[in-house]
Design an enzyme around this catalytic site. Structure first.
Site, mmCIF file in Angstrom:
data_model
loop_
_atom_site.group_PDB
_atom_site.id
_atom_site.type_symbol
_atom_site.label_atom_id
_atom_site.label_comp_id
_atom_site.label_asym_id
_atom_site.label_seq_id
_atom_site.Cartn_x
_atom_site.Cartn_y
_atom_site.Cartn_z
ATOM 1 N N LYS A 163 -5.647 -15.261 -13.862
ATOM 2 C CA LYS A 163 -6.573 -14.933 -12.788
ATOM 3 C C LYS A 163 -7.723 -14.061 -13.259
ATOM 4 C CE LYS A 163 -6.629 -13.498 -8.046
ATOM 5 N NZ LYS A 163 -6.246 -12.390 -7.216
ATOM 6 N N LYS A 220 0.834 -1.216 0.000
ATOM 7 C CA LYS A 220 0.000 0.000 0.000
ATOM 8 C C LYS A 220 0.863 1.258 0.000
ATOM 9 C CE LYS A 220 -4.198 -1.673 0.228
ATOM 10 N NZ LYS A 220 -5.228 -1.483 -0.743
ATOM 11 N N LYS A 260 -11.502 -8.255 -11.105
ATOM 12 C CA LYS A 260 -12.243 -7.086 -11.585
ATOM 13 C C LYS A 260 -11.311 -5.972 -12.062
ATOM 14 C CE LYS A 260 -12.863 -5.140 -6.998
ATOM 15 N NZ LYS A 260 -11.760 -4.170 -7.029
#
Ligand code: TRP
Length: 331
Positions: free
Chosen positions: A194, A111, A197
């Site tokens: 994979k 992150k 979205k």
């Protein structure tokens, strides 16, 4: 019978990868164990959603999980922010969670890399909140993928540390749920391994996609010229199509195309047509159920309320005991 907890990310529409990666297993578990499934909306605040997005995402995910087969009469299905006891346990666990170990967490480091302008304390303590989610119900099993293993290990660390500090065996150790069957990994339609979205447009098939869209996506899936020799190893994109077919079509159908591939007689156009048909058959009941309940606020309210009550029962009991162990006393 184990106590199972799993948090559901409250972002985006669900797709076939979500189904075979998680929902399918949740559906089985809910009949065999004491399951708590919650939508992790506190966690989603680390990325600062607008109030509208926050609510709409939670609602969408709730609708789609229910439509896909989570049963509120079996599992406790709730919204994380409906159970504020979680935040109290989070605060208490934070007192014994150390900066060094939190900074070493892989998801935190990712992150920091991804959103360098928003490295907030919520991100740093994300694993503490996740630990609170799990141990608030004294869960022993957590059905999560490989990417969550480190978080789960941290949950064990915090639970253990609490026990040691207060010389108690209050919290059990939560472990990853071992599924009896192998996890089915659903590939993408763009040749990648994979379905997700955030991948390319057309990579994923969403529950909410209508049949025309599904057909278009499947027909456009990456394939190739076909095998040149019998029994040739399948290139990735072709293997992907077969894997999708294995998950959604009948075994006879799968075997038919497998044989055609091995004989070099396969026509990918035919295979895709069949695959699209089978995926549409599979997703149609889910899509119909989504449409049935998405405007039924009464029903959604009832589900959320029931889940909240059941989850609070369990959570408030834990908090009461934890407060007493720590030494908070009423005058
Ligand atoms: N971190 C999990 C994810 O990204 C979501 C989550 C939050 C969770 N709290 C949890 C999962 C507790 C299992 C148990 O998918």
């Amino acid at each position: 019978m184990e106590t199972v907890v799993s948090g559901i990310r409250s972002t985006g529409n669900l797709h076939l990868g979500n189904y075979f990666g998680a929902i399918n297993n949740f559906k089985k578990m809910q009949y065999e164990h004491n399951c708590f499934f919650f939508i992790a909306d506190y966690h989603s605040l680390t990325t600062h959603p607008t109030p509208e997005d926050l609510h709409n995402n939670v609602k969408q995910v709730l609708i789609e999980y229910l439509a896909a087969g989570l049963d509120p009469d079996k599992a406790t299905i709730y919204i994380q922010s409906d159970v504020p006891e979680v935040t109290e346990l989070y605060l208490l666990l934070n007192m014994n969670a150390y900066k060094g170990e939190l900074e070493r967490c892989t998801s935190f480091k990712e992150k920091v890399h991804k959103q360098p302008d928003n490295i907030n304390a919520g991100l740093l303590t994300y694993p503490v909140l996740m630990a609170a989610d799990i141990i608030i119900h004294k869960a022993t099993k957590v059905p999560v993928g490989k990417d969550q293993e480190q978080h789960l290990e941290m949950a064990r660390t915090f639970a253990n540390r609490f026990n040691r500090l207060y010389k108690t065996e209050y919290f059990p150790q939560p472990y990853a749920f071992n599924f009896s069957e192998e996890l089915i990994k659903i590939p993408g339609l763009d040749g990648s391994t994979k379905m997700g979205k955030s991948e390319n447009e057309g990579n994923a098939i969403f529950f909410a996609d209508d049949p025309k869209v599904i057909e278009k996506k499947v027909m456009r899936a990456v394939s190739d010229q076909g095998p040149k020799e019998p029994n040739q190893e399948k290139p990735q994109a072709i293997q992907n199509l077969f894997n999708l077919m294995k998950a959604t079509s009948k075994p006879e159908t799968y075997n038919f195309f497998e044989e055609a591939y091995n004989n070099c007689q396969i026509r990918y156009g035919d295979m895709k047509k069949q695959l699209a048909k089978d995926i549409i058959e599979f997703t149609t009941p889910i899509r119909e159920r989504i449409n049935d309940i998405k405007n039924d606020n009464n029903y959604l309210q009832k589900v959320a309320k029931k889940g909240k009550e059941k989850a609070m029962d369990s959570a408030s009991n834990t908090i009461k005991e934890v407060r007493s162990i720590i030494g908070f006393k009423h005058f």
